[in-house]
Design a protein around this motif. Structure first.
Motif, PDB file in Angstrom:
ATOM      1  N   ARG A 278      -6.805   1.073  -1.494  1.00 36.00           N
ATOM      2  CA  ARG A 278      -6.894  -0.367  -1.279  1.00 36.00           C
ATOM      3  C   ARG A 278      -6.274  -1.156  -2.410  1.00 36.00           C
ATOM      4  O   ARG A 278      -6.272  -2.372  -2.391  1.00 36.00           O
ATOM      5  CB  ARG A 278      -8.368  -0.769  -1.113  1.00 36.00           C
ATOM      6  CG  ARG A 278      -8.973  -0.189   0.147  1.00 36.00           C
ATOM      7  CD  ARG A 278     -10.461  -0.368   0.170  1.00 36.00           C
ATOM      8  NE  ARG A 278     -10.865  -1.687   0.635  1.00 36.00           N
ATOM      9  CZ  ARG A 278     -11.077  -1.997   1.903  1.00 36.00           C
ATOM     10  NH1 ARG A 278     -10.911  -1.095   2.826  1.00 36.00           N
ATOM     11  NH2 ARG A 278     -11.451  -3.195   2.245  1.00 36.00           N
TER      12      ARG A 278
ATOM     13  N   ARG B  99       0.814  -1.216   0.000  1.00 33.63           N
ATOM     14  CA  ARG B  99       0.000   0.000   0.000  1.00 33.63           C
ATOM     15  C   ARG B  99       0.846   1.263   0.000  1.00 33.63           C
ATOM     16  O   ARG B  99       1.793   1.388   0.762  1.00 33.63           O
ATOM     17  CB  ARG B  99      -0.890   0.050   1.247  1.00 33.63           C
ATOM     18  CG  ARG B  99      -1.794  -1.109   1.414  1.00 33.63           C
ATOM     19  CD  ARG B  99      -2.963  -1.066   0.449  1.00 33.63           C
ATOM     20  NE  ARG B  99      -3.496  -2.392   0.227  1.00 33.63           N
ATOM     21  CZ  ARG B  99      -4.280  -3.015   1.080  1.00 33.63           C
ATOM     22  NH1 ARG B  99      -4.621  -2.428   2.194  1.00 33.63           N
ATOM     23  NH2 ARG B  99      -4.705  -4.217   0.829  1.00 33.63           N
TER      24      ARG B  99
ATOM     25  N   ASN C 148     -15.302  -2.501  -0.899  1.00 27.71           N
ATOM     26  CA  ASN C 148     -13.963  -2.643  -1.459  1.00 27.71           C
ATOM     27  C   ASN C 148     -13.962  -2.405  -2.966  1.00 27.71           C
ATOM     28  O   ASN C 148     -14.358  -3.263  -3.735  1.00 27.71           O
ATOM     29  CB  ASN C 148     -13.450  -4.057  -1.143  1.00 27.71           C
ATOM     30  CG  ASN C 148     -11.994  -4.231  -1.525  1.00 27.71           C
ATOM     31  OD1 ASN C 148     -11.228  -3.265  -1.566  1.00 27.71           O
ATOM     32  ND2 ASN C 148     -11.611  -5.452  -1.829  1.00 27.71           N
TER      33      ASN C 148
HETATM   34  P1  ADP Z   1     -10.789  -5.115   5.505  1.00 31.84           P
HETATM   35  O1  ADP Z   1      -9.890  -5.574   6.610  1.00 31.84           O
HETATM   36  O2  ADP Z   1     -11.032  -3.644   5.550  1.00 31.84           O
HETATM   37  O3  ADP Z   1     -12.059  -5.930   5.432  1.00 31.84           O
HETATM   38  P2  ADP Z   1     -10.262  -6.388   2.979  1.00 31.84           P
HETATM   39  O4  ADP Z   1     -10.285  -7.769   3.505  1.00 31.84           O
HETATM   40  O5  ADP Z   1     -11.432  -5.937   2.211  1.00 31.84           O
HETATM   41  O6  ADP Z   1      -9.973  -5.360   4.164  1.00 31.84           O
HETATM   42  O7  ADP Z   1      -8.929  -6.223   2.131  1.00 31.84           O
HETATM   43  C1  ADP Z   1      -8.617  -5.056   1.427  1.00 31.84           C
HETATM   44  C2  ADP Z   1      -7.858  -5.377   0.157  1.00 31.84           C
HETATM   45  O8  ADP Z   1      -6.557  -5.885   0.472  1.00 31.84           O
HETATM   46  C3  ADP Z   1      -8.506  -6.418  -0.704  1.00 31.84           C
HETATM   47  O9  ADP Z   1      -8.462  -5.968  -2.032  1.00 31.84           O
HETATM   48  C4  ADP Z   1      -7.638  -7.667  -0.498  1.00 31.84           C
HETATM   49  O10 ADP Z   1      -7.637  -8.492  -1.634  1.00 31.84           O
HETATM   50  C5  ADP Z   1      -6.283  -7.080  -0.245  1.00 31.84           C
HETATM   51  N1  ADP Z   1      -5.393  -7.885   0.594  1.00 31.84           N
HETATM   52  C6  ADP Z   1      -5.742  -8.609   1.688  1.00 31.84           C
HETATM   53  N2  ADP Z   1      -4.644  -9.184   2.241  1.00 31.84           N
HETATM   54  C7  ADP Z   1      -3.590  -8.802   1.505  1.00 31.84           C
HETATM   55  C8  ADP Z   1      -2.181  -9.056   1.574  1.00 31.84           C
HETATM   56  N3  ADP Z   1      -1.644  -9.826   2.540  1.00 31.84           N
HETATM   57  N4  ADP Z   1      -1.387  -8.500   0.641  1.00 31.84           N
HETATM   58  C9  ADP Z   1      -1.908  -7.700  -0.330  1.00 31.84           C
HETATM   59  N5  ADP Z   1      -3.217  -7.432  -0.451  1.00 31.84           N
HETATM   60  C10 ADP Z   1      -4.063  -7.959   0.452  1.00 31.84           C
END
Ligand code: ADP
Ligand code: MG
Length: 685
Positions: free
Chosen positions: A573, A441, A544
Motif C-alpha cells: 500500500r 504501486r 492501512n
Molecule cells: P481502500 O480502497 O482499500 O480503502 P485506502 O483508501 O485505504 O484503500 O487507500 C490505500 C492507500 O492508497 C492509502 O495510503 C492512500 O493514501 C493511498 N491512495 C489513495 N488514492 C491514491 C492515489 N490516487 N494515488 C496514490 N495513492 C493513493
C-alpha cells in the motif's frame, strides 16, 4: 425437553460448563443444536510410518524409544522425543506441554495424529494428538464433526452435549411447508439436524448443509423484500451545493486521484446535489483508495453545514479512520470537527461525544456500526458512509431515519459481489466501481509454499524488519486446541519469537481480545513499535499500514481465495515492494494449484470465481470465501444455486401471502421473526 430449555437440563452440564458454553453463545438447547460443526474429519485406521506420505494428516502407532527431552527457548517449552514402529522412525515435538514428560513412558505404544512433515531426511510431527486404542477405533466410524472451541471445552464435550440434545429434545417446528421442501429437493428438518452434526455419508452431509443454507437465504431475502419500500427513491432532505473546499483539497493532495476515483467522486457529487436521497455502493478492490473518495463526500457535506458519519466494522478500523481524518483536517485546514465513537470508550468519554454530536459542535462522527446506529442523537445528519460492510445498506437508512430525516447513504466495499446478487441485496442501489489501483504501486510478489519453507520465510521477514519494514503473519485459529492441527495465533507468536532475532518485536492480535487491548496492539503496529504482527483475519478489513511489506498466511488452504486476496491487500500500500507468502499446511497438488491462482490474477472477482470452479463439493467445508458476507452455513459464492432458488421461492411466497399470515407459513413466520438469530450479522440489517 423443549428447544428453549437451558442447556443445564442436559446430563453432565452444570453451572460451570454452562458458563463456558455461554462464551460460544450457547445458552439454550436450540442454540446448541444450531451450533454447527466448523468442519469435519474422517479418521482412517492407523498407518505405518514407512508408508505414510509426508504432508498429509495421518495416525501412527508408535513406540517411544527414549524418555522425552525438555528444553526452554525464550519462554517457550519444547518437548521432543523419538518414536518408531517396525517400518520407520518419527520425531515428535510438543510446545508448551511440559507435563507430557511425565505421562508419556519410554517403551510404551501410543497413537499419534498430526500432519507428517519432512525435513532433510528426517520425519516429524508437531503437536500431535494422542489417542488410546479404543477411543480411536470409535472415531473411525462415520464422519466426525469438529466444532470451534474455547478454552475449557473439548470437542468431545460438545459432541456429547449435542448427541444428548438430539435424542432428548423436541426439535423446533420445520419452518418450511412440505411443498416447498419437495419442490427444491430439500432434506427434512430433523434429518438435516442429525446429518449436519453426525453425518453418515458425505452426500447426506451435503444435503443437510444445502437445507440450512436455503433456510438462511430464504429468511434473508424475505427480510430484504420486506424492507424494500424503505430503499426506494426518497426525496432528499439535504440538498447540497458544491463548495470550493473539495476542489481545493484535490489540488493540494500529494497525489492525483485515479480516473476511477474521479468518476466515483463525480457520481457521488451529483447524487448529493440531486433531488433524491443518495443510495450508492462504491465497490473497489483493496487499496484502490476508497477512503479519500469518502472524505470528499463528507467534506461536501460539512461544508454545506450538515453532519456526516462514517461507520466501520471494527474498532481498529474506526480509530484509523478517525486518525486519518484528524490528520487531513490539520494538514489541509478542513472544516471537519471530528469525534470518535467506539464501544471500548469510557462511559464519560461517550457521554461527552454524544453531547457534542447532539449540539452540532461535532460535525463528523467516526465509529463502529453498533455504537453509531443505536445510541446517538444527531442534530442534522445528512450523510452516512459505511465502510467494508455491505449488509448495512438496506435497513440502515430506515434505522437512521428514525433519528431524524433520511440521510444520504454510501456503502463502501472491497468484497466482489456478483451483479445479480448486488441487485437482490441492494434493490435500487446505484453502484460506482473503482477498477483501477493508484499508479505508484509495485505489483506484489507472491509465492505458494509448503511448511518446510518456514525457516526461509522467517529469515526473509527478519531481513525486511532490519530494513525498517514490518510484517503480518496470519493464522486461522485464535488459541490452542480450538481446532486440531491448525496454527493458532497465541502459540505461533511464541514460536516466532523464538525463531526470529531477539530484537524483533513480535505481538499478536485476535478477535477475542478486549477491544482496548486490540486498539493498543494495532496502534503500536501503526507506530512501528511492533515489527511482526501475528493475527487472525481481524486484520482483513481495511487496515492501512503502508510500511508493512510482508504478508505470510499459515494454513492458506483453509481460506477462500477471495479472502486471501483481501489479506494480500493489506500490503503493497505504500512505495515499498510487497511480498506475500502463502503457506499451505497440505501439499496436495490440487490445493497448491488452487492457491497458484492468486499468483496469476489480481482481480478479486475473477479469483473468487475460479476458486469455486476448481473446488469439488467435498471441499466446501471449513473454507470461507468472504468474511464479510457471511451466513452461518450458506456462502454466497459456493451456494449460488441455493441462493437463486431461495430468491425464486421468496417471491412465490410473497405473491401468495405477502404478510406470511396463513397457517401454512406460520412456522416460517416464527422462524423469521426470531430473526434467524443464528445468522451472524443478521440483526444489524
Ligand atoms: P481502500 O480502497 O482499500 O480503502 P485506502 O483508501 O485505504 O484503500 O487507500 C490505500 C492507500 O492508497 C492509502 O495510503 C492512500 O493514501 C493511498 N491512495 C489513495 N488514492 C491514491 C492515489 N490516487 N494515488 C496514490 N495513492 C493513493
Ligand atoms: Mg478501506
Amino acid at each position: 425437553m423443549k428447544s428453549e430449555d437451558k442447556i443445564t437440563e442436559l446430563k453432565g452440564i452444570g453451572e460451570k460448563s454452562a458458563n463456558l458454553f455461554h462464551k460460544l453463545n450457547i445458552d439454550t438447547l436450540d442454540d446448541l443444536l444450531h451450533y454447527f460443526p466448523r468442519d469435519y474429519e474422517t479418521f482412517l485406521p492407523p498407518v505405518k510410518a514407512g508408508s505414510a506420505k509426508a504432508g498429509e494428516v495421518c495416525t501412527l502407532r508408535l513406540k517411544l524409544r527414549e524418555a522425552p527431552a525438555l528444553r526452554r527457548v525464550r519462554g517457550l517449552t519444547i518437548l521432543t522425543m523419538r518414536a518408531q514402529d517396525d517400518t520407520g522412525c518419527v520425531n515428535l515435538t510438543f510446545f508448551n506441554m511440559p507435563y507430557l514428560k511425565n505421562t508419556l513412558k519410554s517403551g510404551s505404544c501410543y497413537l499419534f495424529r498430526a500432519q507428517l512433515q519432512e525435513r532433510g531426511n528426517g520425519r516429524y510431527m508437531e503437536q500431535p494428538r494422542i489417542y488410546k486404542e479404543e477411543e480411536y477405533r470409535l472415531l473411525t466410524e462415520g464422519i466426525q464433526p469438529r466444532y470451534a472451541l474455547t478454552k475449557g471445552i473439548t470437542n468431545q464435550g460438545i459432541v456429547r452435549a449435542v448427541r444428548q440434545a438430539l435424542q432428548l429434545c423436541v426439535l423446533p417446528e420445520d419452518p418450511l411447508p412440505e411443498d416447498i421442501r419437495i419442490r427444491y429437493g430439500l432434506a427434512g428438518y430433523r434429518e438435516a439436524f442429525f446429518q449436519i452434526h453426525f453425518p453418515e455419508t458425505q452426500e447426506k452431509l451435503i444435503g443437510a448443509r444445502k437445507r440450512f443454507a436455503f433456510d438462511e437465504f430464504l429468511t434473508f431475502i424475505l427480510l430484504l423484500r420486506r424492507s424494500r419500500e424503505a430503499s426506494e427513491s426518497v426525496r432528499s432532505h439535504f440538498p447540497m451545493i458544491e463548495t470550493a473546499d473539495t476542489a481545493r483539497l484535490m489540488e493540494k493532495l500529494p497525489y492525483r486521484l485515479t480516473n476511477a476515483q474521479l468518476r466515483a467522486w463525480e457520481e457521488i457529487r451529483q447524487d448529493l446535489s440531486g433531488e433524491n436521497c443518495m443510495n450508492r455502493l462504491v465497490q473497489g478492490d483493496v487499496g484502490s483508495g476508497k477512503t479519500v473518495v469518502a472524505l470528499l463526500g463528507l467534506l461536501m457535506c460539512v461544508s454545506n453545514g450538515y453532519q456526516g458519519a462514517m461507520m466501520a466494522p471494527t474498532e481498529v478500523l474506526a480509530r484509523q479512520h478517525y486518525d486519518t481524518f484528524c490528520a487531513f483536517t490539520e494538514q489541509y485546514g478542513l472544516p471537519f470537527r471530528p469525534v470518535l465513537l467506539t464501544g471500548s470508550m469510557k462511559a464519560q468519554e461517550k457521554r461527552d461525544a454524544y453531547a457534542r454530536i447532539a449540539s452540532g459542535e461535532a460535525n463528523l462522527v467516526l465509529g463502529t456500526h453498533a455504537v453509531i446506529q443505536e445510541k446517538v442523537k444527531f442534530c442534522r445528519l445528512a450523510l452516512v458512509i459505511t465502510d467494508e460492510q455491505h449488509r448495512f445498506g438496506v435497513r440502515q437508512r430506515q434505522n437512521l431515519a428514525e433519528k431524524g430525516e433520511a440521510p444520504h447513504v454510501l456503502v463502501m466495499s472491497a468484497t466482489p459481489i456478483p451483479r445479480t446478487l448486488a441487485i437482490i441485496l441492494y434493490g435500487d442501489l446505484h453502484v460506482s466501481v473503482i477498477d483501477e489501483l493508484p499508479g505508484d504501486r509495485l505489483p506484489i510478489k507472491n509465492c505458494v509454499v509448503g511448511t518446510a519453507y518456514r525457516s526461509t520465510a522467517y529469515k526473509f521477514i527478519a531481513a525486511q524488519v532490519k530494513e525498517g519494514r514490518q510484517a503480518y503473519v496470519v493464522c486461522p485459529m485464535v488459541e490452542e486446541g480450538e481446532m486440531e492441527g491448525l496454527e493458532n495465533v497465541t502459540d505461533y507468536a511464541d514460536k516466532l519469537r523464538a525463531a526470529l532475532p531477539p530484537d524483533v518485536q513480535v505481538a499478536h492480535l485476535h478477535g477475542k481480545m478486549r477491544p482496548a487491548e486490540k486498539n493498543r496492539v494495532m496502534e503500536a503496529f501503526a507506530a512501528k513499535n511492533i515489527d511482526v504482527l501475528v493475527s487472525t483475519t481481524v486484520i482483513e478489513v481495511g487496515i492501512n499500514v503502508p510500511n508493512a511489506t510482508v504478508m505470510m498466511v499459515e494454513n492458506a488452504e483453509r481460506f477462500g481465495l477471495a479472502q486471501l486476496h483481501q489479506l494480500r491487500g493489506r500490503i503493497g500500500r505504500g512505495a515499498y515492494q510487497g511480498y506475500c507468502i502463502f503457506v499451505s499446511g497440505m501439499e496436495r497438488p490440487d490445493i497448491m494449484e488452487r492457491l497458484q491462482i492468486l499468483n496469476r490474477s489480481n482481480d478479486g472477482f475473477r479469483i473468487a470465481d475460479e476458486d469455486l470452479r476448481l473446488r469439488g463439493p467435498g471441499e466446501l467445508f471449513g473454507v470461507r470465501q468472504s468474511g464479510a458476507l457471511s451466513f452461518q452455513v450458506g456462502d454466497i459464492y459456493q451456494d449460488a444455486d441455493m441462493l437463486k432458488c431461495a430468491v425464486e421461492c421468496a417471491d412465490d411466497i410473497l405473491k401468495e401471502d405477502s404478510g406470511l399470515e396463513s397457517e401454512k407459513y406460520r412456522a416460517l413466520r416464527n422462524y423469521f421473526e426470531k430473526g434467524a438469530r443464528n445468522m451472524v450479522d443478521f440483526r444489524n440489517l
